[in-house]
Motif scaffolding. Structure first.
Motif, short mmCIF file in Angstrom:
data_model
loop_
_atom_site.label_atom_id
_atom_site.label_comp_id
_atom_site.label_asym_id
_atom_site.label_seq_id
_atom_site.Cartn_x
_atom_site.Cartn_y
_atom_site.Cartn_z
N LYS A 15 47.68 46.99 33.87
CA LYS A 15 48.13 45.60 33.95
C LYS A 15 48.85 45.34 35.26
N ASP A 19 47.66 42.57 37.85
CA ASP A 19 48.62 41.54 38.28
C ASP A 19 48.77 41.51 39.79
N SER A 23 47.66 38.39 42.07
CA SER A 23 48.68 37.76 42.91
C SER A 23 48.24 37.70 44.36
#
Length: 72
Positions: A15, A19, A23
């Protein structure tokens, strides 16, 4: 480390990578950079991170939580 701990650690790792890739992709989008070598690198990273995450979630080897009741 228990199987549950291993599962959670791997989930957190995957994760975090997804992420970070997402981003970075959103940063490039906000900078209007939709092409070029950096876009290709980040796009590939995000795609592969997503594939790793979904493969992990679709595995049938989830740790047993001990809770087998199904509530309506």
């Amino acid at each position: 480390m228990t199987t549950t701990d291993d599962f959670r650690a791997h989930a957190r790792e995957l994760k975090a990578d997804l992420d970070a890739a997402t981003s970075e992709m959103m940063k490039l989008i906000s900078e209007h950079q939709f092409s070029g070598p950096e876009w290709e690198r980040v796009s590939q990273w995000q795609h592969e991170a997503f594939e790793r995450w979904t493969s992990f979630l679709n595995e049938r080897s989830y740790p047993d939580s001990g809770n087998h009741s199904i509530s309506p």
